[in-house]
Scaffold this active site. Structure first.
Site, PDB file in Angstrom:
ATOM      1  CG  ASP A  71      -6.225  -7.246  -7.087  1.00 45.82           C
ATOM      2  OD1 ASP A  71      -5.101  -7.445  -6.605  1.00 45.82           O
ATOM      3  OD2 ASP A  71      -7.084  -6.562  -6.512  1.00 45.82           O
ATOM      4  CD  GLU A  79     -10.996  -1.406  -8.012  1.00 50.86           C
ATOM      5  OE1 GLU A  79     -12.171  -1.175  -7.634  1.00 50.86           O
ATOM      6  OE2 GLU A  79     -10.006  -1.160  -7.307  1.00 50.86           O
ATOM      7  NE  ARG A  99      -3.772   2.943  -0.646  1.00 47.49           N
ATOM      8  CZ  ARG A  99      -5.025   2.940  -0.184  1.00 47.49           C
ATOM      9  NH1 ARG A  99      -5.607   4.061   0.170  1.00 47.49           N
ATOM     10  NH2 ARG A  99      -5.679   1.808  -0.051  1.00 47.49           N
ATOM     11  CD  GLU A 133      -3.128  -0.935   0.431  1.00 53.88           C
ATOM     12  OE1 GLU A 133      -3.203   0.079  -0.285  1.00 53.88           O
ATOM     13  OE2 GLU A 133      -3.988  -1.823   0.439  1.00 53.88           O
TER      14      GLU A 133
END
Ligand SMILES: *[C@@H]1O[C@H](CO)[C@@H](O)[C@H](O)[C@H]1NC(C)=O
Ligand SMILES: *[C@@H]1O[C@H](CO)[C@@H](O)[C@H](O)[C@H]1NC(C)=O
Ligand SMILES: *[C@@H]1O[C@H](CO)[C@@H](O)[C@H](O)[C@H]1NC(C)=O
Length: 665
Positions: A333, A506, A188, A184
């Site tokens: 994913d 998404e 980010r 993360e």
């Protein structure tokens, strides 16, 4: 962003798990953090930015503010709640003005940003209902500010960007004794800083600020913060296998195994830090960033998984998988996403990543694509117990990145029209575009199914028994219509505990790719409908911004007090891009990371390159083990290579045998 688990409706608590739980952790080592002395000696990025900045700056001026962008209407000012929203209720004009619509997106962004600025400035978490904030680290991580930098830039919000820059320059300090989630923080924060560096140096007219001009004092602010952060994150990769630990302490740079899941890392998390590290390596000339990230993919690939589909957990210790749960939703994913994007990032010069992507996509089509029972929707399901066991017709909203990524892979980011002219077109690309179109429609249906017009976190589908797969014949779905009791909706099921909406990006991400690549205006229209639903149902009172929903299937919806940083970084950015002229950041010159941050494509060099080859494998994708002549020990390696849920000891043995082999030769 994709990979976080979305399985309970308590999203924020879960999201923050990785940030707050460190305080119970013992410190194993007292290793003072010393950071990259070497990096400072050769600021190659300065030379590269001067040349490219000059050339692309001129191009940028033309692209952004040339004739096609000149009709941009002026903003009507900050919209607070209902006052400025008459456009929401009125009928859509016959001639659609997309520039006008993108101004509405900019207004929604400003409302969210200004609410955050007023009530929670400098905090990592924003509660628009309580009008307050929280930190993830004592002094804050810049979670919301850094994530939103490049959106501020493309929206030309100069004064807000100045405030953000000032905060980064005076308040942001990553030297904190804080355990953070490796992935993360990479996608980010590192991604946000790198993208800000890229845009501000390459397109100086986007939200122009004098302080970051060439030669100015703040010239290197973003890249310096990025390199400082990356040097701290690199400690996560110091595991036995090279696969990063789930977390890392920013001060000590010590990697920390996950506190759950038997200490295993999420596969998607380990395999979605490569675009960031590779771009940083290109900017700084430091191959270390590249090599650590590259190694992860090699270790993963050496497991030789059937048809390129991987279980969602991997041990950092030995680099083997945990369990046999296979899905393209949470934790799986962005591994797949980053395969094709790594290929594109280095200007299509590394066939190894194209090969891995093609193998995985073929695996998806063989094992995971299934049609819904009555209406023939294309569903990308899961195999929770491995490929030989039952398919589960469940789609996390997270999976909706996939149609856009398939389209990106089919054309390399060009429009279909251009791709056809370039000669790189055939049946394969044609069928991939069809699949992408059907999957996009399925994701759009997730929105249309719900009372608010906003998708649930997880949707299940009715399917046949046995499931109807692609190999039974490709099917076309029925039309998605508006009536409340439309028959098509019966193929969609949302369980009460899955009906929350976390402002996820998404689907609009895929709409954006599909619009750019196919030119079909229906994707823009779907996006506009979605955007209106967000404005209508997720606005907090008093102009505090927009928030998540605890139940998106009720009107009025049940609200949830949290604005995700990806609302600013991704969701609103993709809406803005969807309604923007296509020459704003052309898709065939950039790659966009899994948090919607922009990186340029670049060329390989002698030192910065993939540098490894896939082991030979059979038609199922399993590694072919050549039997060495006279060592019985080696035969065992073959037995363990293809085991999905191998016990650590078994794969440790495999790894050791490999090493022995190397030493022998
Ligand atoms: C961007 O904003 C600046 C003021 O901050 C303004 O001078 C400039 O014209 C704007 N550019 C566009 C294209 O709107
Ligand atoms: C679903 O697809 C099958 C096979 O193409 C077709 O026979 C059937 O009519 C389709 N169903 C609907 C509702 O369109
Ligand atoms: C980074 O990419 C640019 C553009 O392709 C290239 O010219 C440069 O040599 C690369 N830098 C490094 C250090 O590889």
């Amino acid at each position: 962003m994709h990979a976080q688990n979305g399985h309970t409706s308590n999203g924020i608590g879960q999201k923050l798990e990785g940030f707050f739980d460190n305080r119970q952790l013992p410190m194993y080592k007292d290793k003072p953090y010393s950071y990259a002395a070497s990096r400072r000696r050769a600021p190659l990025y300065k030379q590269w930015r001067v040349i490219v900045g000059a050339v692309l700056g001129i191009l940028a001026l033309f692209y952004l503010f040339g004739p096609s962008a000149s009709r941009k209407p002026r903003s009507t000012g900050k919209s607070r709640g209902g006052a400025g929203l008459s456009w929401l209720r009125g009928p859509d004009a016959a001639a659609v003005d997309w520039n006008e619509r993108r101004e509405r997106v900019k207004e929604a962004f400003m409302l969210s940003w200004d609410g955050y600025e007023q009530y929670a400035w400098g905090y990592d978490v924003y509660y628009p209902l309580a009008k307050s904030g929280d930190q993830m680290a004592e002094k804050g991580m810049g979670w919301i500010i850094v994530d939103a930098l490049d959106t501020l830039m493309i929206m030309n919000l100069t004064s807000r960007l100045s405030h953000a820059r000032e905060w980064i320059s005076t308040s942001l300090d990553y030297n904190q004794d804080q355990e953070v989630n490796t992935f993360e923080t990479t996608i980010r924060m590192l991604g946000g800083l790198l993208s800000a560096h890229y845009l501000s140096t390459t397109f100086p007219q986007m939200a122009p600020i004098a302080d970051d001009d060439h030669g100015a004092a703040g010239e290197d602010l973003y890249i310096e913060k990025a390199a400082d952060l990356a040097d701290r994150l690199l400690g996560a990769f110091n595991s036995e296998s090279g696969v990063p630990y789930a977390s890392v302490n920013l001060k000590t740079s010590d990697g920390v195994p996950s506190h759950a899941d038997g200490g295993a890392s999420s596969t998607a998390e380990a395999a979605s830090v490569q675009l960031e590290m590779k771009y940083l390596a290109n900017l700084t000339g430091e191959s270390n960033y590249w090599d650590k990230a590259e190694k992860v993919i090699q270790v993963i690939d050496n497991n030789g998984m059937e048809d390129g589909l991987l279980p969602i957990f991997i041990y950092a210790s030995a680099g083997n998988f945990r369990g046999s749960n296979i899905r393209l939703g949470s934790r799986g994913d962005s591994y797949y996403e980053y395969l094709i994007k790594q290929y594109l990032q280095t200007s299509e010069q590394e066939p190894i990543y194209l090969d891995m992507w093609n193998q995985a996509l073929a695996g998806v089509r063989k094992h995971l694509i299934v049609y819904s029972k009555d209406s023939n929707f294309t569903v990308l399901g899961e195999r929770p117990n491995g490929l030989s066991k039952a398919l589960s017709p469940k789609m996390d909203h997270l999976v909706c990145f996939m149609p856009g990524t398939i389209a990106l892979g089919a054309t390399g980011g060009r429009s279909v029209e251009e791709a056809k002219k370039s000669g790189k077109w055939g049946e394969k690309q044609e069928s991939e575009m069809q699949l992408a179109a059907e999957l996009t429609k399925t994701c759009w249906g997730m929105y249309k199914k719900m009372a608010t017009g906003l998708a649930a976190e997880i949707t299940f589908f009715e399917i046949n028994d046995p499931p109807r797969m692609e190999s039974d014949g490709i099917r076309k779905s029925v039309e998605i219509t508006d009536e409340k009791d439309a028959a098509w909706k019966q193929d969609y099921t949302v369980k009460p505990m899955d009906s929350h909406n976390l402002q996820r990006p998404e689907t609009v991400e895929s709409l954006f790719y599909m619009w750019r690549i196919t030119g079909d205006v229906k994707y823009r229209e779907w996006g506009w409908e979605m955007f209106k639903s967000f404005v209508k149902y997720t606005a907090a009172d008093d102009g505090a911004g927009y928030t998540s929903l605890a139940d998106a299937n009720e009107i009025p919806p049940v609200m949830k007090d949290n604005m995700e940083s990806f609302w600013l970084a991704e969701t609103l950015k993709y809406f803005y891009l969807l309604f923007s002229p296509n020459d704003l950041l052309p898709l065939d010159s950039i790659v966009i990371n899994t948090e919607a941050h922009f990186f340029p494509r670049f060329e390989l060099t002698k030192t910065l390159k993939t540098g490894w080859e896939r082991k030979p494998r059979d038609s199922d994708g399993k590694i072919i083990v050549e039997k060495p002549k006279d060592s019985p020990k080696h035969e065992r390696a073959g037995a363990s290579v293809s085991v999905t849920a191998a016990e650590p000891s078994e794969t440790v043995r495999t790894v050791k045998v490999e090493e022995t082999k190397k030493d022998d030769t």
